[in-house]
Design a protein around this motif. Structure first.
Motif, PDB file in Angstrom:
ATOM      1  N   PHE A 164       3.829  -9.271  -2.606  1.00 15.27           N
ATOM      2  CA  PHE A 164       3.681  -7.885  -2.177  1.00 15.27           C
ATOM      3  C   PHE A 164       4.578  -6.983  -3.024  1.00 15.27           C
ATOM      4  O   PHE A 164       5.798  -6.978  -2.889  1.00 15.27           O
ATOM      5  N   GLY A 165       3.957  -6.251  -3.910  1.00 15.86           N
ATOM      6  CA  GLY A 165       4.648  -5.308  -4.774  1.00 15.86           C
ATOM      7  C   GLY A 165       3.807  -4.066  -4.927  1.00 15.86           C
ATOM      8  O   GLY A 165       2.857  -3.844  -4.170  1.00 15.86           O
ATOM      9  N   PRO A 166       4.119  -3.218  -5.899  1.00 16.76           N
ATOM     10  CA  PRO A 166       3.368  -1.964  -6.078  1.00 16.76           C
ATOM     11  C   PRO A 166       1.857  -2.164  -6.213  1.00 16.76           C
ATOM     12  O   PRO A 166       1.073  -1.370  -5.698  1.00 16.76           O
ATOM     13  N   GLY A 167       1.439  -3.228  -6.908  1.00 15.13           N
ATOM     14  CA  GLY A 167       0.009  -3.454  -7.094  1.00 15.13           C
ATOM     15  C   GLY A 167      -0.714  -3.720  -5.792  1.00 15.13           C
ATOM     16  O   GLY A 167      -1.716  -3.065  -5.476  1.00 15.13           O
ATOM     17  N   VAL A 168      -0.214  -4.659  -5.000  1.00 12.97           N
ATOM     18  CA  VAL A 168      -0.834  -4.973  -3.714  1.00 12.97           C
ATOM     19  C   VAL A 168      -0.682  -3.800  -2.753  1.00 12.97           C
ATOM     20  O   VAL A 168      -1.574  -3.524  -1.947  1.00 12.97           O
ATOM     21  N   GLN A 169       0.439  -3.100  -2.846  1.00  9.23           N
ATOM     22  CA  GLN A 169       0.672  -1.952  -1.973  1.00  9.23           C
ATOM     23  C   GLN A 169      -0.414  -0.897  -2.156  1.00  9.23           C
ATOM     24  O   GLN A 169      -0.868  -0.283  -1.192  1.00  9.23           O
ATOM     25  N   GLU A 170      -0.857  -0.698  -3.398  1.00  7.12           N
ATOM     26  CA  GLU A 170      -1.931   0.262  -3.661  1.00  7.12           C
ATOM     27  C   GLU A 170      -3.241  -0.180  -3.017  1.00  7.12           C
ATOM     28  O   GLU A 170      -4.067   0.646  -2.645  1.00  7.12           O
ATOM     29  N   GLU A 171      -3.442  -1.478  -2.901  1.00  5.52           N
ATOM     30  CA  GLU A 171      -4.704  -2.011  -2.394  1.00  5.52           C
ATOM     31  C   GLU A 171      -4.702  -2.231  -0.886  1.00  5.52           C
ATOM     32  O   GLU A 171      -5.737  -2.543  -0.289  1.00  5.52           O
ATOM     33  N   GLU A 172      -3.546  -2.054  -0.263  1.00  9.78           N
ATOM     34  CA  GLU A 172      -3.420  -2.374   1.158  1.00  9.78           C
ATOM     35  C   GLU A 172      -4.296  -1.474   2.028  1.00  9.78           C
ATOM     36  O   GLU A 172      -4.908  -1.945   3.003  1.00  9.78           O
ATOM     37  N   ALA A 173      -4.373  -0.195   1.688  1.00  9.05           N
ATOM     38  CA  ALA A 173      -5.199   0.719   2.480  1.00  9.05           C
ATOM     39  C   ALA A 173      -6.669   0.324   2.411  1.00  9.05           C
ATOM     40  O   ALA A 173      -7.389   0.355   3.413  1.00  9.05           O
ATOM     41  N   HIS A 194       1.802  -4.516   9.331  1.00 13.57           N
ATOM     42  CA  HIS A 194       2.556  -4.475   8.080  1.00 13.57           C
ATOM     43  C   HIS A 194       2.627  -3.046   7.545  1.00 13.57           C
ATOM     44  O   HIS A 194       3.683  -2.591   7.091  1.00 13.57           O
ATOM     45  N   TYR A 195       1.512  -2.332   7.611  1.00 18.60           N
ATOM     46  CA  TYR A 195       1.451  -0.977   7.052  1.00 18.60           C
ATOM     47  C   TYR A 195       2.375  -0.024   7.809  1.00 18.60           C
ATOM     48  O   TYR A 195       3.092   0.764   7.199  1.00 18.60           O
ATOM     49  N   THR A 196       2.354  -0.124   9.133  1.00 14.93           N
ATOM     50  CA  THR A 196       3.162   0.807   9.928  1.00 14.93           C
ATOM     51  C   THR A 196       4.656   0.582   9.738  1.00 14.93           C
ATOM     52  O   THR A 196       5.466   1.485   9.945  1.00 14.93           O
ATOM     53  N   GLN A 197       5.040  -0.622   9.348  1.00 17.77           N
ATOM     54  CA  GLN A 197       6.452  -0.927   9.115  1.00 17.77           C
ATOM     55  C   GLN A 197       6.920  -0.500   7.730  1.00 17.77           C
ATOM     56  O   GLN A 197       8.126  -0.444   7.480  1.00 17.77           O
ATOM     57  N   ASN A 198       5.984  -0.204   6.843  1.00 15.42           N
ATOM     58  CA  ASN A 198       6.351   0.065   5.456  1.00 15.42           C
ATOM     59  C   ASN A 198       5.935   1.442   4.945  1.00 15.42           C
ATOM     60  O   ASN A 198       6.212   1.768   3.798  1.00 15.42           O
ATOM     61  N   ARG A 199       5.280   2.239   5.792  1.00 15.49           N
ATOM     62  CA  ARG A 199       4.825   3.559   5.357  1.00 15.49           C
ATOM     63  C   ARG A 199       5.226   4.633   6.361  1.00 15.49           C
ATOM     64  O   ARG A 199       5.415   4.340   7.550  1.00 15.49           O
ATOM     65  N   PRO A 200       5.317   5.897   5.912  1.00 10.77           N
ATOM     66  CA  PRO A 200       5.608   6.996   6.838  1.00 10.77           C
ATOM     67  C   PRO A 200       4.508   7.138   7.891  1.00 10.77           C
ATOM     68  O   PRO A 200       3.341   6.831   7.634  1.00 10.77           O
TER      69      PRO A 200
END
Length: 323
Positions: A164-173, A194-200
């Motif tokens: 899980f890094g910038p690349g996967v983070q872009e694809e998570e949505a 996972h998303y709610t713990q790592n995004r505003p």
């Protein structure tokens, strides 16, 4: 997809793959199995790039240059879950092919052991050419394909270090959107947690509202239930504006319609684009859509009609009692 839809060169690659797997005298049933799996793989990977190139309608340098025999064979071996063949074909890369990347094929089919093999060999955990989270072609990303198919163990693998890094983070949505489309509640919940713990928080609300639209378009009640529990807005609209309820009615899914109505969705068609903030007045050039009940009646979705009419009676009775 019919086998004859695929060009001769692709068939040759499939036959060569089967011959390599079975020796000089391949079992006809194994040939048929390989052809069938190849067609499934292409069908799932039917993006705006792959099929036009296969049919000769346009040229794509990436696919043309990297769609040779061994690349195609490696992807199909990954799709079928044949680790022995994957290891024999592997050249230490994760190449493009007509059938998608081998790591994508393994993720799409839920072959965790094969996916881990490629990742250990240095395969990227993300698609380097990924650009649009709203483009829901399943051939784009491995985490997206795994999410749509409900392969929770593979999604969890991508959400953990070191992957899980910038690349996967872009694809998570995108993965959230396609899990909603595929009606995969467990995988959707994994992604949302996972998303709610790592995004505003505002970003999270925007994502779940958009995902709700996708679940309603596809008539995915289990995913819809999860999204509403996480706070998705039942009156979210697209830019048309067409509401979640209208989409669910058009999809003919009575269970999704009932979930939305119980959550407070408006039965009437809206003139406003609802995007969680201040609603914007619909521009005059936009099409005026029919309300959900009318849409259901036009399509003869009797179960949907019954659910909406029952809600209308309930609202009328409550209003009368209050008066």
């Amino acid at each position: 997809m019919q086998l004859l839809d695929l060009p001769l060169d692709v068939f040759k690659n499939i036959i060569l793959f089967t011959v390599q797997d079975q020796g000089l005298h391949p079992d006809p049933k194994e040939v048929e199995k390989a052809e069938f799996n190849a067609c499934l793989c292409v069908a799932v990977n039917a993006s705006s790039t792959v099929l036009p190139v296969l049919w000769g309608q346009e040229k794509d340098e990436k696919t043309q240059l990297e769609g040779g025999t061994w690349e195609n064979c490696l992807a199909i071996a990954s799709w079928m879950g044949n680790l022995t063949l994957v290891e024999s074909l592997n050249r230490g890369t994760d190449p493009y092919s007509f059938f998608g990347r081998p790591s994508w094929a393994a993720a799409a089919q839920g072959h965790l052991d094969i996916l881990q093999f490629f990742l250990k060999q240095g395969a990227l955990p993300y698609e380097p050419n990924f650009t649009h989270i709203t483009d829901l072609e399943l051939g784009e990303t491995p985490i997206g394909a795994a999410a749509y198919m409900g392969h929770d163990s593979i999604v969890k693998l991508y959400l953990q270090p070191p992957y899980f890094g910038p690349g996967v983070q872009e694809e998570e949505a995108k993965a959230i959107f396609v899990a909603a489309q595929g009606n995969q509640p467990q995988t959707l919940q994994t992604l949302l947690e996972h998303y709610t713990q790592n995004r505003p928080h505002p970003d999270f609300l925007a994502i779940i509202d958009a995902a709700l639209l996708w679940s309603c378009r596809r008539g995915s009640p289990d995913a819809t239930r999860v999204l509403l529990e996480y706070g998705a807005h039942p009156n979210e609209t697209d830019k048309s504006p067409r509401s979640c309820l209208q989409h669910a009615a058009i999809a003919g899914d009575a269970a999704t319609v009932k979930l939305l109505l119980d959550a407070g969705a408006s039965i009437e068609a809206s003139r406003y684009i609802n995007k969680r903030t201040i609603p914007r007045l619909n521009e005059t050039w936009r099409k005026k859509y029919r309300d959900a009940l009318t849409e259901a009646k036009r399509r003869n979705y009797l179960a949907v009609v019954r659910v909406i009419e029952e809600k209308q009676r309930e609202i009328a009775e409550t209003k009368t009692a209050e008066e």
